[in-house]
Design an enzyme around this catalytic site. Structure first.
Site, PDB file in Angstrom:
ATOM      1  CG  ASP A   1      -9.918   1.363   7.134  1.00 23.99           C
ATOM      2  OD1 ASP A   1      -9.621   0.868   8.241  1.00 23.99           O
ATOM      3  OD2 ASP A   1      -9.896   2.579   6.915  1.00 23.99           O
TER       4      ASP A   1
ATOM      5  CG  ASP B   1     -10.862   3.711  12.036  1.00 27.64           C
ATOM      6  OD1 ASP B   1      -9.696   3.758  11.618  1.00 27.64           O
ATOM      7  OD2 ASP B   1     -11.283   4.384  13.001  1.00 27.64           O
TER       8      ASP B   1
ATOM      9  CG  ASP C   1     -14.238   3.642   5.061  1.00 26.65           C
ATOM     10  OD1 ASP C   1     -15.113   3.842   4.192  1.00 26.65           O
ATOM     11  OD2 ASP C   1     -13.428   4.511   5.432  1.00 26.65           O
TER      12      ASP C   1
END
Ligand code: SF4
Ligand SMILES: [Zn+2]
Ligand SMILES: [Zn+2]
Lengths: 340, 374
Positions: free
Chosen positions: B95, B97, B282
Site C-alpha cells: 500500500d 499512500d 506502508d
C-alpha cells in the site's frame, strides 16, 4: 533419502540410519555393551558428548593409525553410541548441546566441501544436503553461492545481526549471493534442530549393563547444566523464542532480556525463578543478572516497575514471532487470555 | 453520521453495486479467502467465506456495506476463527499512500474537522470556533500527490521485477479509492513467507537498517574501489546514482564521504532511505499475512470513489476514472474551505452553503464529512 559413501557418513553421521549402519558393518548394539575390545568406542562416545556439553566441537586426537578404513567407521560408531547413551540418559539439555556441537562440526565440513574443487562429489553432496534437508536450492556462481531470496529469508530471519538483513546483501535477479562460510552458517541452527529431532525420533534401546556406568556419568554431567525453568504452554512465541535463544547458549540482545524478564515478572514469577534462565548466556554473571532483574521489577533503584513492552515494540526489535494464536493482541501479557 | 446522510450513502452505494457489479474483481482461489465488510456507523464483520459470485452479490445487496475486504491469505477454512483457519499462504501486498509521502502540497489540500463542534476549517492546530484541539485531518483531491504516489509505485515495480525477479504478469496495481495505490503480487515464491520474513523484505524495499560497510565503507582504512558503481545492480547501483549523480562526480564524492567518516555516511544512507530512494510503502500492510484488504471494484467510504485496477498507471486518472457514482443533482449544505476536483470539474470552496451538485460530488463530500444533505 541421500545415499552415503564412507567419507560422507563420517562427516555427517546424523544422516546414517543407525541400525542399518551397524548391521552393514556386522555389529550389534549388544556387542558394544559387552565386548571389551569395543569399549574404547563407548569411551569415545562419552567424550564426544562431554566435549559437546562444554561447548566444544568434537575433534578426536589424530589417532596414529592413518588407515581411513578404520578411523572413519570409528567416528561414526562413536556418534551412534553417543546417541544411544543420550537416549538412555534422557537429558534434554545434553541432547541440545550435543546437537548444536555436532551441527557446528558438520558446518565445518560443509564449508570445506562446498568449495572442494578437487572433489566434485563432496561438493555435490554438500549442495544436496542443502536441497534435501533444508529445501534450499543453492548454486555456485563464480566465487559465490546463490540462493533464491525467498529461501534465504526463511533462514536468515533467525539471525539478529544487521549483516544478515537482505538490504545488506548482494541481491540480484531474485538471488542472494553468499560466501561459502555464510552459506554453511545460514543453516547452522536448523542443522542443530535437524540433528536433535533425529535423536529425539530414534528409539530408546533397553539398558545394557555395559552402558550403565556411562549413563550414570551423563546424569552427573547434566546436573551442571540443568536450568530449572517453568515453561508453560501459554507463553507467546516471542517469549518462547527468547528462552530458546538463551537455552541454546546464544546471545539474547538487551531488549530481549528486558522483554523476557518483564513478561515473567508480570506472570508472577520471582527473581529466583527467572535469574537461572540466563545461565547459559555467553556473558552470564549471576550478580549482574539478579541486579538487573531487580531493577526491572522495581525492587531497587528508581522504584519504577517496568511492564512488558507492547507487541509493536517487540516487533520493531525484530523479536516478534507472531503465530495465528497471537491474533490481534497488543501486548504479550494478553496472550492466551483473549479469545476471538 | 446523520440518519439522512447515512440513508443516502447506503442507497448510493447499493445502486453502485447494482449497476457495476462487473467492476468487482473476484480474486483467484476465492473459495480459500476470507471476506469481511464494514457498515456505515458500525464495526467490522470478518471471517466470511463466499462460495460463489452470487453470494458476494447477495452480501452487498443485503448488508449494503460501506467497505468490503478480502484476505490476501489463502486458508483451508476461511470462515473459522483465526487460530483454526489453517493458513496456507498469502499474496504479497503493498500500500503506497499519499499521506506517507508527505509532499509539500499536502497542507494546501488538507482541512480539519473539529471533533467537538463539527466545524470544518483550513489547517489549524485548534478549532477556530470552539478552540478544541481534537481535530480530524481531511485531505481532498490532489493531482500532485497522485503523481507522486504513481512514481513511487513505478519505483516499487522496478525493485519487484529487477531485484526480486517477480514476473510483471503477477503484479496487479489498483487505485485504493482514496489517495493511494495498492499492489498485489500473486503466484510468487514470496507467498510462502511469514510476517517475520516479510519484515525483512520491507526493510529491503524501504532501504532501512542499512550498513555502511555494504555500501563501500569498510571498517578501518576504507578503500575507494569498494564504493558502489553506477551500473551495479540493486541498491548499490541506486545508491551510487543517488549520491554521485554521474560517473565523473563519483571520485570526488567518495573522497568527501571518506573524510567525513563512517558515521556520517551511515546517516546519509539512512537519510536517503527515508526521504528519497527508499520506497514509501506502508509496512503494516505488507507485514500482515492475515489482512483483509479492500476488494477491487468496491467503493471506499472515505471518498465514495472505487478501488479500481489500472492497467496503465501512468495514464490513469483516478479522480475521473474511479468516480463511478451517477451525476443526478443533489441538494446539500457544504462546508469546504478548500476546493477539489472530480471528473475534471472543480468544486468549492463552500462556506456553509446550500448547493446542488452531481451525486458523485455529494457522496464525496458526505464521505469526507464536509457536507450534509438538506
Ligand atoms: S504478536 Fe505479541 S505475543 Fe505474539 S509473538 Fe509478537 S510480541 Fe509476542
Ligand atoms: Zn470546534
Ligand atoms: Zn498533494
Amino acid at each position: 533419502m541421500i545415499s552415503l559413501g564412507q567419507d560422507e557418513i563420517a562427516k555427517y553421521p546424523f544422516l546414517a540410519e543407525a541400525g542399518q549402519y551397524l548391521n552393514d558393518k556386522g555389529f550389534t548394539l549388544e556387542q558394544f555393551a559387552t565386548d571389551p575390545d569395543l569399549k574404547i568406542i563407548v569411551d569415545k562416545a562419552y567424550e564426544r558428548i562431554e566435549s559437546a556439553a562444554e561447548g566444544k566441537i568434537y575433534n578426536p586426537k589424530a589417532d596414529n593409525s592413518s588407515d581411513k578404513d578404520i578411523i572413519l567407521p570409528l567416528n561414526v560408531f562413536s556418534f551412534l553410541i553417543a546417541i544411544v547413551l543420550l537416549k538412555l540418559s534422557g537429558h534434554n539439555t545434553l541432547i541440545n548441546r550435543f546437537s548444536l556441537a555436532e551441527a557446528r562440526r558438520a558446518e565445518k565440513f560443509l564449508e570445506r566441501d562446498l568449495v572442494s574443487d578437487s572433489n566434485k562429489t563432496s561438493e555435490e553432496f554438500a549442495i544436496k544436503i542443502f536441497r534435501d534437508i533444508f529445501s534450499i536450492t543453492i548454486k555456485k556462481a563464480g566465487g559465490y553461492f546463490v540462493i533464491p531470496i525467498s529461501d534465504y529469508l526463511q533462514h536468515a530471519v533467525n539471525f539478529h545481526e544487521l549483516e544478515w538483513k537482505l538490504v545488506n546483501r548482494h541481491v540480484e535477479n531474485g538471488m542472494v549471493f553468499l560466501s561459502t562460510h555464510e552459506s554453511a552458517r545460514l543453516i547452522r541452527k536448523e542443522l542443530g534442530g535437524y540433528i536433535s529431532s533425529r535423536i529425539r525420533a530414534a528409539n530408546t534401546p533397553s539398558m545394557s549393563k555395559g552402558f550403565e556406568d556411562k549413563v550414570h556419568k551423563l546424569s552427573e554431567l547434566a546436573k551442571k547444566f540443568v536450568v530449572k525453568t517453568i515453561v508453560s504452554t501459554e507463553y507467546p512465541p516471542c517469549i518462547k523464542h527468547a528462552i530458546e535463544v538463551l537455552n541454546n547458549g546464544e546471545n539474547l540482545p538487551h531488549f530481549g532480556r528486558f522483554m523476557l524478564a518483564t513478561f515473567l515478572l508480570g506472570r508472577g514469577q520471582t527473581i529466583d525463578e527467572i535469574a537461572p534462565l540466563f545461565k547459559n548466556a555467553p556473558d552470564w554473571n549471576e550478580k549482574v543478572t539478579r541486579y538487573q532483574i531487580k531493577q526491572i521489577s522495581g525492587e531497587t533503584g528508581s522504584n519504577t516497575k517496568y511492564s512488558c513492552p507492547s507487541c509493536d515494540k517487540i516487533e520493531s526489535h525484530d523479536m516478534c514471532f507472531a503465530t495465528p494464536d497471537c491474533d490481534n493482541i497488543i501486548n504479550p501479557m494478553q496472550f492466551g487470555k483473549k479469545r476471538l | 453520521m446523520l440518519e439522512n446522510d447515512l440513508k443516502f450513502l447506503e442507497e448510493t452505494f447499493k445502486q453502485y453495486y447494482f449497476d457495476h457489479f462487473d467492476f468487482i474483481h473476484i480474486p483467484d482461489r476465492s473459495l480459500e479467502r476470507e471476506y469481511g465488510y464494514k457498515k456505515f456507523n458500525s464495526g467490522m464483520v470478518r471471517h466470511i467465506s463466499l462460495k460463489t459470485d452470487k453470494d458476494l452479490r447477495l452480501m452487498l445487496m443485503t448488508n449494503v456495506p460501506s467497505d468490503v475486504f478480502c484476505s490476501n491469505a489463502y486458508y483451508s477454512f476461511p470462515n473459522l476463527p483465526m487460530a483454526e483457519k489453517d493458513w496456507k499462504e498469502a499474496d504479497l501486498i503493498f500500500d503506497i499512500d499519499a499521506k506517507d509521502l508527505n509532499l509539500s502540497c499536502r497542507k494546501d489540500h488538507t482541512c480539519v474537522k473539529c471533533l467537538s463542534c463539527g466545524e470544518v476549517s483550513l489547517l489549524h492546530d485548534t478549532c477556530p470556533k470552539c478552540k478544541s484541539n481534537k481535530l480530524d485531518l481531511l485531505s481532498l483531491t490532489c493531482d500532485n500527490c497522485i503523481s507522486g504516489v504513481k512514481k513511487e509505485v513505478l519505483n516499487l515495480v522496478k525493485i519487484l521485477t529487477a531485484d526480486l525477479r517477480i514476473d510483471d504478469k503477477n503484479i496487479r496495481i489498483s487505485f485504493s479509492g482514496n489517495e493511494g495505490f495498492h499492489l498485489y503480487v500473486t503466484n510468487s515464491p514470496y507467498n510462502q513467507l511469514g510476517s517475520k520474513e516479510r519484515g525483512d523484505l520491507i526493510d529491503y524495499i524501504m532501504f532501512r537498517r542499512v550498513m555502511p560497510e555494504r555500501f563501500g565503507f569498510k571498517k578501518e582504512n576504507p578503500s575507494r574501489h569498494t564504493f558502489p558503481e553506477l551500473d551495479e545492480a540493486g541498491w548499490r547501483g541506486r545508491v551510487a546514482k543517488e549520491l554521485f549523480g554521474s560517473k565523473s562526480k563519483r571520485s570526488k564524492a567518495i573522497t568527501k564521504i571518506i573524510s567525513d567518516g563512517k558515521l556520517a555516511y551511515q546517516q546519509i544512507l539512512e537519510e536517503i532511505g527515508k526521504n528519497s530512494i527508499g520506497i514509501k510503502i506502508d509496512p503494516n500492510v505488507t507485514v500482515d499475512i492475515h489482512r483483509i484488504f479492500r476488494l477491487e471494484g468496491s467503493l471506499n467510504s472515505k471518498s465514495g470513489l472505487a478501488k479500481l485496477a489500472c492497467d496503465n498507471i501512468e495514464k490513469f486518472n483516478p479522480y475521473a476514472e474511479a468516480c463511478l457514482i451517477g451525476d443526478e443533482p443533489v441538494e446539500i449544505s457544504a462546508n469546504s474551505p478548500i476546493e477539489f476536483r472530480l471528473k475534471n470539474r472543480r468544486f468549492g470552496p463552500y462556506t456553509n452553503e446550500k448547493i446542488s451538485v452531481p451525486k458523485y460530488a455529494a457522496a464525496y463530500m458526505l464521505c469526507k464529512g464536509i457536507a450534509n444533505l438538506v
